[in-house]
Design a protein around this motif. Sequence first.
Motif, mmCIF file in Angstrom:
data_model
loop_
_atom_site.group_PDB
_atom_site.id
_atom_site.type_symbol
_atom_site.label_atom_id
_atom_site.label_comp_id
_atom_site.label_asym_id
_atom_site.label_seq_id
_atom_site.Cartn_x
_atom_site.Cartn_y
_atom_site.Cartn_z
ATOM 1 N N ARG A 134 43.662 43.897 45.282
ATOM 2 C CA ARG A 134 44.020 42.482 45.429
ATOM 3 C C ARG A 134 42.951 41.560 44.854
ATOM 4 N NH1 ARG A 134 44.867 42.741 51.747
ATOM 5 N NH2 ARG A 134 43.009 44.030 51.397
ATOM 6 N N GLU A 135 41.679 41.884 45.114
ATOM 7 C CA GLU A 135 40.591 41.023 44.659
ATOM 8 C C GLU A 135 39.302 41.825 44.587
ATOM 9 O OE1 GLU A 135 39.782 36.713 46.049
ATOM 10 O OE2 GLU A 135 38.360 37.949 47.194
ATOM 11 N N ARG A 137 34.871 41.488 43.529
ATOM 12 C CA ARG A 137 33.765 40.552 43.377
ATOM 13 C C ARG A 137 32.496 41.301 42.959
ATOM 14 N NH1 ARG A 137 34.892 41.820 48.427
ATOM 15 N NH2 ARG A 137 33.237 42.479 49.852
ATOM 16 N N ARG A 201 34.384 36.418 41.104
ATOM 17 C CA ARG A 201 35.463 36.937 41.952
ATOM 18 C C ARG A 201 36.747 36.824 41.147
ATOM 19 N NH1 ARG A 201 35.703 36.889 47.703
ATOM 20 N NH2 ARG A 201 33.757 35.715 47.649
ATOM 21 N N SER A 203 41.110 38.167 40.615
ATOM 22 C CA SER A 203 42.318 38.827 41.105
ATOM 23 C C SER A 203 43.375 38.860 39.996
ATOM 24 C CB SER A 203 42.855 38.095 42.346
ATOM 25 O OG SER A 203 43.201 36.760 42.021
ATOM 26 N N GLY A 205 42.501 42.562 41.635
ATOM 27 C CA GLY A 205 41.302 43.377 41.513
ATOM 28 C C GLY A 205 41.601 44.699 40.816
#
Length: 213
Positions: A134-135, A137, A201, A203, A205
Amino acid sequence: MKCRLLFFAILFFFPFFNVPGADSQELPPIYSISRYEAEFELVPNGKKLFRDISARLDITYDVIRGPKGDGFKYVGTHPVKNVSVTDETGAELKHRLEKKGEWRITWYFPDLYEGKKRVIVNFIVEDALKGDSRECRFSPGWVNKWRIPVSDVTYRFIFPKGHRIDQIETDPTQKKAFFAYDRKIIEIHMDEISRIPFSIRFSPGISNTPDTI
């Protein structure tokens, strides 16, 4: 800019103070970093998961008064491997990797008394990307930590080939994006180094499964 001028003013007037027992050959060197590029490329690890970061630090020292014959950079607490250090000609420089709370890379070159010296440091930071499908970083909090003035600063992050990105947030925020060889690249440039460390960061991911890309 004011901090940078104060730094040089202190070092310039330091020799005129009467310090008992001081010798002219013991005067501290005066130098800064006149150009600094930190490039980060997302690469697969031994399990073919995109979790490692290939880092490249391109550092140009500007020496006003030497001798200056070494340098170092703390590069965080994640495991570091495959370190290599070269100069502007591509010649390998002696270097050392050691753990001092954080990992520290130290490099050595012939003493420079005046002029510029370029050093390129390459290494892999293991398990540096955090997140899921999803994301994700990446936050190298060490990247902006220097004890000397640093100017003409560029941060660059390179995505894997073909990975789709819908949303990107960075610190500092003044980013530009472009494509090269079917890879998305994020770049941030500053005249002087910021107190805010680089972070990114994005998305969607990248999943923990090796067949995502």
